[in-house]
Design a protein around this motif. Structure first.
Motif, PDB file in Angstrom:
ATOM      1  N   SER A 179     -39.876 -22.666  -1.009  1.00  0.00           N
ATOM      2  CA  SER A 179     -39.402 -21.447  -1.130  1.00  0.00           C
ATOM      3  C   SER A 179     -39.812 -20.815  -2.614  1.00  0.00           C
ATOM      4  CB  SER A 179     -37.832 -21.747  -1.685  1.00  0.00           C
ATOM      5  OG  SER A 179     -37.829 -22.913  -2.786  1.00  0.00           O
ATOM      6  N   ASN A 180     -40.194 -19.592  -2.453  1.00  0.00           N
ATOM      7  CA  ASN A 180     -40.761 -18.704  -3.542  1.00  0.00           C
ATOM      8  C   ASN A 180     -39.766 -17.310  -3.399  1.00  0.00           C
ATOM      9  OD1 ASN A 180     -43.660 -19.720  -4.205  1.00  0.00           O
ATOM     10  ND2 ASN A 180     -43.800 -19.498  -2.114  1.00  0.00           N
ATOM     11  N   ASP A 181     -39.477 -16.938  -4.802  1.00  0.00           N
ATOM     12  CA  ASP A 181     -38.364 -15.980  -5.005  1.00  0.00           C
ATOM     13  C   ASP A 181     -39.146 -15.031  -5.401  1.00  0.00           C
ATOM     14  OD1 ASP A 181     -36.819 -14.037  -5.765  1.00  0.00           O
ATOM     15  OD2 ASP A 181     -35.725 -15.393  -7.332  1.00  0.00           O
ATOM     16  N   PHE A 232     -39.320 -25.125  -7.191  1.00  0.00           N
ATOM     17  CA  PHE A 232     -39.685 -25.007  -5.871  1.00  0.00           C
ATOM     18  C   PHE A 232     -38.891 -25.826  -4.955  1.00  0.00           C
ATOM     19  CE2 PHE A 232     -43.442 -23.448  -8.103  1.00  0.00           C
ATOM     20  CZ  PHE A 232     -43.575 -22.238  -7.750  1.00  0.00           C
ATOM     21  N   SER A 233     -38.712 -25.625  -3.725  1.00  0.00           N
ATOM     22  CA  SER A 233     -37.887 -26.435  -2.955  1.00  0.00           C
ATOM     23  C   SER A 233     -38.719 -26.469  -1.582  1.00  0.00           C
ATOM     24  CB  SER A 233     -36.288 -26.397  -2.869  1.00  0.00           C
ATOM     25  OG  SER A 233     -35.840 -27.128  -2.028  1.00  0.00           O
ATOM     26  N   ARG A 270     -38.891 -10.289   6.171  1.00  0.00           N
ATOM     27  CA  ARG A 270     -39.233 -11.743   5.865  1.00  0.00           C
ATOM     28  C   ARG A 270     -40.662 -11.966   5.609  1.00  0.00           C
ATOM     29  NH1 ARG A 270     -37.460 -14.496  11.118  1.00  0.00           N
ATOM     30  NH2 ARG A 270     -38.350 -12.483  12.231  1.00  0.00           N
ATOM     31  N   TRP A 292     -39.114 -21.542   9.024  1.00  0.00           N
ATOM     32  CA  TRP A 292     -39.322 -21.538   7.638  1.00  0.00           C
ATOM     33  C   TRP A 292     -38.923 -20.593   6.670  1.00  0.00           C
ATOM     34  CZ3 TRP A 292     -41.869 -26.070   7.119  1.00  0.00           C
ATOM     35  CH2 TRP A 292     -42.409 -26.887   8.122  1.00  0.00           C
ATOM     36  N   ASP A 293     -37.924 -19.937   7.266  1.00  0.00           N
ATOM     37  CA  ASP A 293     -37.417 -18.576   6.335  1.00  0.00           C
ATOM     38  C   ASP A 293     -38.119 -17.465   6.152  1.00  0.00           C
ATOM     39  OD1 ASP A 293     -35.359 -17.569   4.701  1.00  0.00           O
ATOM     40  OD2 ASP A 293     -36.006 -18.691   3.003  1.00  0.00           O
ATOM     41  N   ARG A 294     -38.886 -17.580   5.076  1.00  0.00           N
ATOM     42  CA  ARG A 294     -39.932 -16.391   4.866  1.00  0.00           C
ATOM     43  C   ARG A 294     -41.265 -16.785   5.507  1.00  0.00           C
ATOM     44  NH1 ARG A 294     -38.685 -11.976   2.081  1.00  0.00           N
ATOM     45  NH2 ARG A 294     -40.847 -11.654   1.857  1.00  0.00           N
ATOM     46  N   ARG A 348     -44.573 -21.300   4.642  1.00  0.00           N
ATOM     47  CA  ARG A 348     -43.955 -20.204   3.908  1.00  0.00           C
ATOM     48  C   ARG A 348     -44.866 -19.379   3.172  1.00  0.00           C
ATOM     49  NH1 ARG A 348     -38.122 -21.477   2.550  1.00  0.00           N
ATOM     50  NH2 ARG A 348     -37.630 -23.583   3.807  1.00  0.00           N
TER      51      ARG A 348
END
Length: 641
Positions: A219-221, A232-233, A258, A294-296, A315
């Motif tokens: 996960s990158n913001d 990170f997660s 996304r 995978w979200d983004r 991701r």
């Protein structure tokens, strides 16, 4: 990771990214397109039962059958001055065997400072190093423990890490670090069970200087504060080869809801414009093959020393800048890395013998994505070029390396990366599609991705699933014997699909007329040709051309100065093979500014064939070596010795 090293290698080579595909061992020039006879002397039984233990990872010391790692918690400090990562790796595990007392991990060139469990130091043993497997780290695990904490640091020469000085970056102000874990290089920067059959979640804290940004395959913001400490997660379980880290003067630009791109500031706008269709690719792929898990989906554009076309880190795909052409002509590589989000990242090969399950499915999906987003003509052109690339490998590789379920025992797993798992795997799936119909095959793919989501499987498991589904439902169209012929025998089966493209017929006519002397280069009507047609034009030239012919082409089309890295590659290879000296200044600049193996290795090999060429190769290699990735050095240093 991602690949082609021969003159017929064309645009679809860009999709064979890495995925480490750029490490292909094939360097042969060929332009034939015939279907070879399959060698009947190699049977399925010979390949699959001759002492090979199905599902056994011959490239890992780990013991997941006894104790299996389930989660990794990293805390690393990036030391650019010493070129090391220093910190801890905490590994949570499950005891598959309740009586197991040892956890065995993979390492390569790591310094292990201490290992603790339940707050106390425990005994560990770091074995002797193997040439490419590294060294086993054996840890004595207390009966009640379910995790260990390892304090360690990497070596400046870690095979999976590249450290770049500010001068080797686009901005010239800050250093840069990136990792490349596939196939078995994660063990060079993390002690873990470095096998694709071991999937785990991970968290990480990366500490660096405040002016730099860290990103990972997690996960990158995009709006994170630059404070030098980044968390990170990765909540989905992934194999170790998909763990990735990069640190540099990175900036972000959105491309869609996304999707976005990270890069150094100087190429950010160009990258975002080049890959603007990424969101459309994502939407189209979801519609056809199921939800994105995978979200983004973001891209990281690396410095040109990146040794592959791309790497499908979940991701955050790592991408070479050599595909920024200004006209979206090389974006099949993006489609390929995106497709890995389904085939490879979600459904993974259990061992490197089974790589075709990753890359064959992904290459097939790539063609489908390109067709959905860019239309039939582009799909057909890329399929033809891919088929030529496959034929070149069939012509060049020994029979044992033409088998999709390859025997890699005793070999570096990087040897598996050729057109066989990619293009032969894709052609096999295309035959299944043709025989059962696209609608039925798409339903099969949906079920396959759902059934094996977040699992690592073997070729044998795939064949078993095929027997329960398509073979059972379409027994009049499919046979197990034919399927096993594709998977376990060399060559391309007779009557395999042969892609065709009307767009290439006019290219053939123009090339033939020019070679015959019927027309001059300035009479070739190429105004409407796309990059694919130019590559087809160049890559199917005869091996020998006259200096007059080369000068004619160069004068009219300025090929020596082409800004497209794929076209330049093809032209420079022709120039070396025909000793066309007006291109040699560009050749030197090309070799010293690009570290992507698919582009530089064929040139080094061609130069090495003559004493004069070897002198040129050594000069370029010596100048570029400090900025090459360790894998690029390993792949090319033999040509200059």
């Amino acid at each position: 990771m991602i690949i082609k090293y021969f003159i017929v290698a064309a645009l679809t080579a860009t999709i064979l990214s890495s995925c480490s595909g750029d490490m292909s061992s094939n360097d042969t020039v060929s332009s034939t397109a015939a279907n070879p006879k399959v060698d009947k002397s190699v049977s399925s039984a010979d390949v699959t039962t001759n002492a090979i233990q199905v599902g056994k990872d011959y490239h890992s010391f780990a013991n997941p059958e006894s104790i299996k790692v389930t989660h990794l918690n990293l805390d690393l400090t990036v030391d650019f001055a010493k070129k090391v990562l220093v910190g801890t790796a905490e590994l949570d595990f499950q005891k598959v065997d309740p009586n197991a007392t040892q956890l065995i991990l993979d390492t390569r060139d790591l310094t292990i400072n201490s290992v603790t469990a339940m707050g106390k130091e425990v005994h560990f043993d770091l074995g002797n190093g193997d040439s490419f497997l590294g060294a086993a780290l054996t840890i004595e695990v207390p009966a009640a423990a379910d995790s260990v904490l390892i304090s360690y640091q990497t070596s400046p020469k870690a095979s999976g890490v590249q450290w770049l000085t500010p001068e080797q970056t686009a901005g010239k102000k800050h250093p840069f670090l990136f990792t490349q874990a596939q196939a078995i290089h994660a063990r060079s920067f993390i002690p873990l069970q470095d096998s694709p059959q071991v999937r785990m979640t991970y968290d990480a804290t990366i500490r660096t200087t405040k002016e730099l940004l860290a990103v990972m395959s997690a996960s990158n913001d995009p709006d994170t504060e630059r404070d030098g400490v980044y968390a990170f997660s990765m909540p989905q379980p992934i194999p170790s080869y998909l763990i990735a880290l990069a640190v540099g003067d990175l900036h972000f630009k959105s491309m869609g809801e996304r999707t976005g791109v990270y890069s150094e500031q100087g190429i950010l706008d160009a990258a975002a414009a080049e890959f603007a269709d990424t969101e459309s690719m994502l939407i189209a792929t979801e519609k056809a093959f199921g939800p994105y898990s995978w979200d983004r989906y973001d891209l990281l554009i690396l410095p040109p020393s990146f040794p592959f076309g791309g790497m499908e880190n979940p991701r955050l795909s790592f991408i070479t800048p050599t595909v920024i052409a200004g006209d979206k002509s090389l974006v099949s590589l993006i489609a390929h890395e995106l497709a890995h989000s389904w085939s490879g990242n979600t459904v993974t090969n259990a061992t490197w013998r089974d790589l075709w399950l990753n890359e064959g499915f992904t290459t097939y999906l790539t063609y489908r994505i390109m067709q959905m987003v860019y239309g039939d003509e582009r799909f057909e052109m890329e399929a033809v070029l891919g088929r030529q690339d496959l034929q070149a490998d069939i012509d060049a590789l020994p029979a044992k390396d033409q088998i999709m379920a390859i025997d890699l025992r005793g070999r570096d797993p990087d040897d598996v990366f050729s057109n066989i798992p990619y293009e032969k795997g894709a052609l096999f799936l295309r035959e299944l599609e043709h025989k059962v119909g696209r609608e039925n095959f798409d339903q099969f793919l949906l079920g396959y991705f759902e059934t094996f989501a977040f699992k690592s499987i073997t070729t044998d498991q795939f064949v078993s699933y095929l027997e329960q589904t398509l073979l059972k439902e379409h027994s009049d169209q499919l046979s197990k014997q034919r399927i096993e012929q594709w998977i376990y025998q060399p060559g391309i089966p007779e009557d395999a699909p042969v892609p065709e493209s009307d767009a290439f017929s006019i290219v053939d006519q123009a090339r033939d007329a020019w070679l015959a002397g019927s027309i001059q280069a300035d009479e070739i009507s190429s105004e409407k040709w796309v990059v694919h047609q130019w590559l087809y034009f160049l890559n199917n030239m005869p091996e020998k051309l006259s200096q007059e012919q080369l000068a004619d082409l160069d004068k009219v089309f300025a090929l020596t100065n082409s800004k497209n890295n794929e076209i330049a590659h093809s032209w420079l290879l022709i120039s070396v093979n025909n000793w066309y000296q007006p291109a040699f200044t560009r050749l030197h600049d090309y070799l010293t500014s690009i570290g992507r193996n698919k582009l530089v290795k064929p040139l080094y090999k061609a130069l090495s064939q003559t004493p004069e060429g070897k002198v040129m190769a050594k000069k370029a290699f010596d100048e570029a070596k400090a900025g090459y990735h360790p894998l690029t050095v390993k792949a090319n240093e033999g040509f200059v010795q």
